[in-house]
Design a protein around this motif. Structure first.
Motif, PDB file in Angstrom:
ATOM      1  N   VAL A   4       0.829  -1.178   0.129  1.00  0.00           N
ATOM      2  CA  VAL A   4       0.161   0.126  -0.048  1.00  0.00           C
ATOM      3  C   VAL A   4       0.765   1.365   0.058  1.00  0.00           C
ATOM      4  CG1 VAL A   4      -1.687  -1.102   1.180  1.00  0.00           C
ATOM      5  CG2 VAL A   4      -0.134  -0.047   2.570  1.00  0.00           C
ATOM      6  N   TYR A   5       0.306   2.458  -0.163  1.00  0.00           N
ATOM      7  CA  TYR A   5       0.810   3.647  -0.106  1.00  0.00           C
ATOM      8  C   TYR A   5       0.493   4.541   0.840  1.00  0.00           C
ATOM      9  CZ  TYR A   5       2.895   8.180  -1.954  1.00  0.00           C
ATOM     10  OH  TYR A   5       3.441   9.182  -1.766  1.00  0.00           O
ATOM     11  N   VAL A   6       1.294   4.908   1.592  1.00  0.00           N
ATOM     12  CA  VAL A   6       0.888   5.828   3.018  1.00  0.00           C
ATOM     13  C   VAL A   6       1.989   7.173   2.905  1.00  0.00           C
ATOM     14  CG1 VAL A   6       0.392   6.039   5.437  1.00  0.00           C
ATOM     15  CG2 VAL A   6      -0.165   3.898   4.201  1.00  0.00           C
ATOM     16  N   ASN A   7       1.508   8.065   2.568  1.00  0.00           N
ATOM     17  CA  ASN A   7       2.296   9.481   2.677  1.00  0.00           C
ATOM     18  C   ASN A   7       3.752   9.256   2.252  1.00  0.00           C
ATOM     19  OD1 ASN A   7       0.134  10.808   3.961  1.00  0.00           O
ATOM     20  ND2 ASN A   7       0.668  10.092   6.093  1.00  0.00           N
ATOM     21  N   GLY A   8       3.888   9.021   0.991  1.00  0.00           N
ATOM     22  CA  GLY A   8       5.474   8.939   0.477  1.00  0.00           C
ATOM     23  C   GLY A   8       5.966   7.584   0.636  1.00  0.00           C
ATOM     24  N   GLU A   9       5.565   6.585   1.153  1.00  0.00           N
ATOM     25  CA  GLU A   9       5.982   5.048   1.291  1.00  0.00           C
ATOM     26  C   GLU A   9       5.250   4.171   0.894  1.00  0.00           C
ATOM     27  OE1 GLU A   9       8.576   4.887   5.121  1.00  0.00           O
ATOM     28  OE2 GLU A   9       6.864   5.680   5.789  1.00  0.00           O
ATOM     29  N   TYR A  10       5.854   3.094   0.240  1.00  0.00           N
ATOM     30  CA  TYR A  10       5.133   2.114  -0.274  1.00  0.00           C
ATOM     31  C   TYR A  10       5.484   1.001   0.716  1.00  0.00           C
ATOM     32  CZ  TYR A  10       4.847   4.100  -4.682  1.00  0.00           C
ATOM     33  OH  TYR A  10       4.767   4.884  -5.857  1.00  0.00           O
ATOM     34  N   LEU A  11       4.317   0.402   1.343  1.00  0.00           N
ATOM     35  CA  LEU A  11       4.795  -0.443   2.499  1.00  0.00           C
ATOM     36  C   LEU A  11       3.826  -1.721   2.522  1.00  0.00           C
ATOM     37  CD1 LEU A  11       4.220   2.186   5.150  1.00  0.00           C
ATOM     38  CD2 LEU A  11       6.319   1.152   4.688  1.00  0.00           C
ATOM     39  N   PRO A  12       4.248  -2.636   3.211  1.00  0.00           N
ATOM     40  CA  PRO A  12       3.363  -4.022   3.375  1.00  0.00           C
ATOM     41  C   PRO A  12       2.168  -3.412   4.110  1.00  0.00           C
ATOM     42  CG  PRO A  12       5.592  -4.626   3.887  1.00  0.00           C
ATOM     43  CD  PRO A  12       5.604  -3.005   3.736  1.00  0.00           C
ATOM     44  N   GLU A  13       0.834  -4.062   3.839  1.00  0.00           N
ATOM     45  CA  GLU A  13      -0.334  -3.569   4.309  1.00  0.00           C
ATOM     46  C   GLU A  13      -0.478  -3.606   5.984  1.00  0.00           C
ATOM     47  OE1 GLU A  13      -3.983  -6.249   4.076  1.00  0.00           O
ATOM     48  OE2 GLU A  13      -2.860  -6.865   2.310  1.00  0.00           O
ATOM     49  N   ASP A  14       0.356  -4.523   6.456  1.00  0.00           N
ATOM     50  CA  ASP A  14       0.451  -4.830   7.979  1.00  0.00           C
ATOM     51  C   ASP A  14       1.341  -3.711   8.766  1.00  0.00           C
ATOM     52  OD1 ASP A  14       2.765  -5.842   7.231  1.00  0.00           O
ATOM     53  OD2 ASP A  14       2.390  -7.569   8.529  1.00  0.00           O
ATOM     54  N   GLN A  15       2.071  -2.886   7.954  1.00  0.00           N
ATOM     55  CA  GLN A  15       2.963  -1.981   8.557  1.00  0.00           C
ATOM     56  C   GLN A  15       2.542  -0.653   8.284  1.00  0.00           C
ATOM     57  OE1 GLN A  15       7.082  -2.580   7.177  1.00  0.00           O
ATOM     58  NE2 GLN A  15       7.041  -4.804   7.627  1.00  0.00           N
ATOM     59  N   ALA A  16       1.229  -0.394   7.623  1.00  0.00           N
ATOM     60  CA  ALA A  16       0.802   0.981   7.411  1.00  0.00           C
ATOM     61  C   ALA A  16       0.049   1.542   8.468  1.00  0.00           C
ATOM     62  CB  ALA A  16      -0.308   0.868   6.270  1.00  0.00           C
ATOM     63  N   LYS A  17       0.265   3.108   8.691  1.00  0.00           N
ATOM     64  CA  LYS A  17      -0.239   3.477   9.772  1.00  0.00           C
ATOM     65  C   LYS A  17      -0.180   5.068   9.978  1.00  0.00           C
ATOM     66  CE  LYS A  17       2.924   0.639  13.051  1.00  0.00           C
ATOM     67  NZ  LYS A  17       3.872   1.050  14.006  1.00  0.00           N
ATOM     68  N   ILE A  18      -1.429   5.509  10.407  1.00  0.00           N
ATOM     69  CA  ILE A  18      -2.014   6.848  10.426  1.00  0.00           C
ATOM     70  C   ILE A  18      -2.280   7.255  11.839  1.00  0.00           C
ATOM     71  CG2 ILE A  18      -4.124   8.427   9.668  1.00  0.00           C
ATOM     72  CD1 ILE A  18      -2.180   7.815   7.358  1.00  0.00           C
ATOM     73  N   SER A  19      -1.925   8.380  12.110  1.00  0.00           N
ATOM     74  CA  SER A  19      -2.132   8.889  13.386  1.00  0.00           C
ATOM     75  C   SER A  19      -3.678   8.799  13.922  1.00  0.00           C
ATOM     76  CB  SER A  19      -1.647  10.651  13.527  1.00  0.00           C
ATOM     77  OG  SER A  19      -2.236  11.000  14.521  1.00  0.00           O
ATOM     78  N   ILE A  20      -4.018   8.537  15.204  1.00  0.00           N
ATOM     79  CA  ILE A  20      -5.149   8.543  15.544  1.00  0.00           C
ATOM     80  C   ILE A  20      -5.792   9.967  15.693  1.00  0.00           C
ATOM     81  CG2 ILE A  20      -4.758   6.533  17.008  1.00  0.00           C
ATOM     82  CD1 ILE A  20      -4.604   8.422  19.523  1.00  0.00           C
ATOM     83  N   PHE A  21      -4.872  10.976  15.453  1.00  0.00           N
ATOM     84  CA  PHE A  21      -5.398  12.220  15.460  1.00  0.00           C
ATOM     85  C   PHE A  21      -5.726  12.769  13.904  1.00  0.00           C
ATOM     86  CE2 PHE A  21      -2.722  12.270  19.326  1.00  0.00           C
ATOM     87  CZ  PHE A  21      -3.630  12.305  20.434  1.00  0.00           C
ATOM     88  N   ASP A  22      -5.580  11.972  13.165  1.00  0.00           N
ATOM     89  CA  ASP A  22      -5.939  12.331  11.821  1.00  0.00           C
ATOM     90  C   ASP A  22      -7.427  12.673  11.297  1.00  0.00           C
ATOM     91  OD1 ASP A  22      -4.580  11.878   8.657  1.00  0.00           O
ATOM     92  OD2 ASP A  22      -6.888  11.779   8.755  1.00  0.00           O
ATOM     93  N   ARG A  23      -7.632  13.816  10.693  1.00  0.00           N
ATOM     94  CA  ARG A  23      -8.895  14.381  10.878  1.00  0.00           C
ATOM     95  C   ARG A  23      -9.901  13.340  10.012  1.00  0.00           C
ATOM     96  NH1 ARG A  23     -10.496  19.224  12.657  1.00  0.00           N
ATOM     97  NH2 ARG A  23     -11.895  19.387  10.779  1.00  0.00           N
ATOM     98  N   GLY A  24      -9.371  12.499   9.177  1.00  0.00           N
ATOM     99  CA  GLY A  24     -10.258  11.696   8.390  1.00  0.00           C
ATOM    100  C   GLY A  24     -10.644  10.583   9.475  1.00  0.00           C
ATOM    101  N   PHE A  25     -10.092  10.157  10.375  1.00  0.00           N
ATOM    102  CA  PHE A  25     -10.473   9.230  11.472  1.00  0.00           C
ATOM    103  C   PHE A  25     -11.619   9.884  12.428  1.00  0.00           C
ATOM    104  CE2 PHE A  25      -9.467   7.440  15.615  1.00  0.00           C
ATOM    105  CZ  PHE A  25     -10.335   6.058  15.456  1.00  0.00           C
TER     106      PHE A  25
END
Length: 286
Positions: A4-25
Motif C-alpha cells: 500500500v501507499y501511505v504518505n510517501g512510502e510503499y509498505l506491506p499493508e500490515d505496516q501501514a499506520k495513520i495517526s489517531i489524530f488524523d481528521r479523516g479518522f
C-alpha cells in the motif's frame, strides 16, 4: 500481503499506520476516489483526478501531490501488486496537527494524508450482475447537502446497503422530496420509450465520472438522454433501469421495491451501453 501507499512510502499493508489524530479518522474530513483497472491499465484516470481536485478545492483542502505524481503512484501499485483487473482506492484527509479540534489546522503547517491501496477483482468486467441485473429498494435520502463532494462520510450509504441486504436485495435508491437522487454507491437511470432519464448534476448527487462518459457515449450513439428528476413510481413503470459507477460500469436494475421493471430481466439498452462503455474505456486506458 498487499503493498500500500501511505504518505510517501510503499509498505506491506500490515505496516501501514495513520495517526489517531488524523481528521479523516476523527471528523470524516477527507475525500476519496476509486479508479478501476482492466487488463492492468487505469480506466478514466484523468476524470477521477479532476474530480479529486474539485473535491479538495470545495473543502479548502491542500493537495498532497500533483496529478502526475498520483498517476505514477497508481501505476506503481498496479505493478507491485500485479493487478490485472481490480480497483485502486485513494484517500486524502486534512491530516493532523497532533490534537482534536473542530477548527481546521493551518494548511501551511499541517500536511494532508495520502493513502492508496489496491483491490484485486479478477473478471471485474464479467460480473454476473451485469447479465442478471440487480434488485433495489427505495429509502429516504437523509445525507448532508453537498453530495457532489466525494467525501469519506459514507455511514448512511453503508446503512442503505445493509437495509437492502436485510430486504434480500442488492442495493437501495435514495429518495428526497419524492424524487430519486442516486443509489448508495452509484448513479441511477430509467429508460422509457428508448429515452434515458437521469437526474441532472447539482449538489444533490455525485457527479459520476462513469455517468459523464456513459451519457456522452449514449448521445454519440444517437440515444436520447433527458436529465430531470423522476419518481420511484415512474421507475417502476419504465421499460428498463440501470446504474453506473466506476466498479459496476453499467449494470441493469430489474426490480424496484418488489415491482419488476419491464419483463423483470435486463433489456436491450443497458447491456448495449455497457458494451460501448467498456470498449471505449479499454481503448483509452492508460
Amino acid at each position: 500481503m498487499r503493498t500500500v501507499y501511505v504518505n510517501g512510502e510503499y509498505l506491506p499493508e500490515d505496516q501501514a499506520k495513520i495517526s489517531i489524530f488524523d481528521r479523516g479518522f476523527l471528523m470524516a474530513d477527507g475525500v476519496y476516489e476509486v479508479t478501476s483497472v482492466l487488463d492492468g491499465k487505469l480506466i478514466a484516470f484523468d476524470g477521477h483526478a479532476e474530480r479529486l481536485t474539485r473535491s479538495m478545492n470545495e473543502l479548502d483542502m491542500r493537495a498532497p501531490a500533483t496529478t502526475e505524481e498520483l498517476l505514477e503512484i497508481h501505476r506503481e501499485l498496479v505493478r507491485l501488486n500485479d493487478i490485472k483487473d481490480g480497483l485502486i482506492y485513494l484517500q486524502v484527509t486534512r491530516g493532523s496537527d497532533g490534537d482534536r479540534d473542530f477548527a481546521f489546522p493551518d494548511p501551511e503547517t499541517t500536511a494532508p494524508s495520502l493513502v492508496l491501496f489496491t483491490q484485486s477483482k479478477p473478471g471485474l468486467a464479467d460480473n454476473p450482475a451485469a447479465r442478471d441485473g440487480i434488485r433495489v429498494i427505495s429509502i429516504e435520502d437523509i445525507r448532508w447537502g453537498r453530495r457532489d463532494i466525494k467525501t469519506v462520510q459514507l455511514l448512511y450509504p453503508s446503512m442503505g446497503k445493509m437495509m437492502a441486504k436485510k430486504a434480500g436485495v442488492e442495493d437501495a435508491w435514495m429518495v428526497e422530496e419524492g424524487f430519486v437522487t442516486e443509489g448508495t454507491s452509484n448513479n441511477a437511470y430509467i429508460v422509457k420509450d428508448d429515452k434515458i432519464v437521469t437526474r441532472e448534476t447539482s449538489n444533490d448527487i455525485l457527479h459520476g465520472i462513469t455517468r459523464k462518459a456513459v451519457l456522452e457515449l449514449a448521445r454519440e450513439a444517437q440515444m436520447q438522454v433527458e436529465e430531470r428528476n423522476f419518481t420511484i413510481e415512474e421507475a417502476q413503470q419504465a421499460d428498463e433501469a440501470f446504474v453506473t459507477s466506476a466498479s459496476a460500469f453499467v449494470t441493469p436494475v430489474v426490480e424496484i421495491d418488489g415491482a419488476k421493471i419491464g419483463s423483470g430481466t435486463p433489456g436491450k439498452l443497458a447491456p448495449r451501453l455497457r458494451e460501448i462503455y467498456l470498449e471505449e474505456m479499454r481503448k483509452t486506458a492508460i
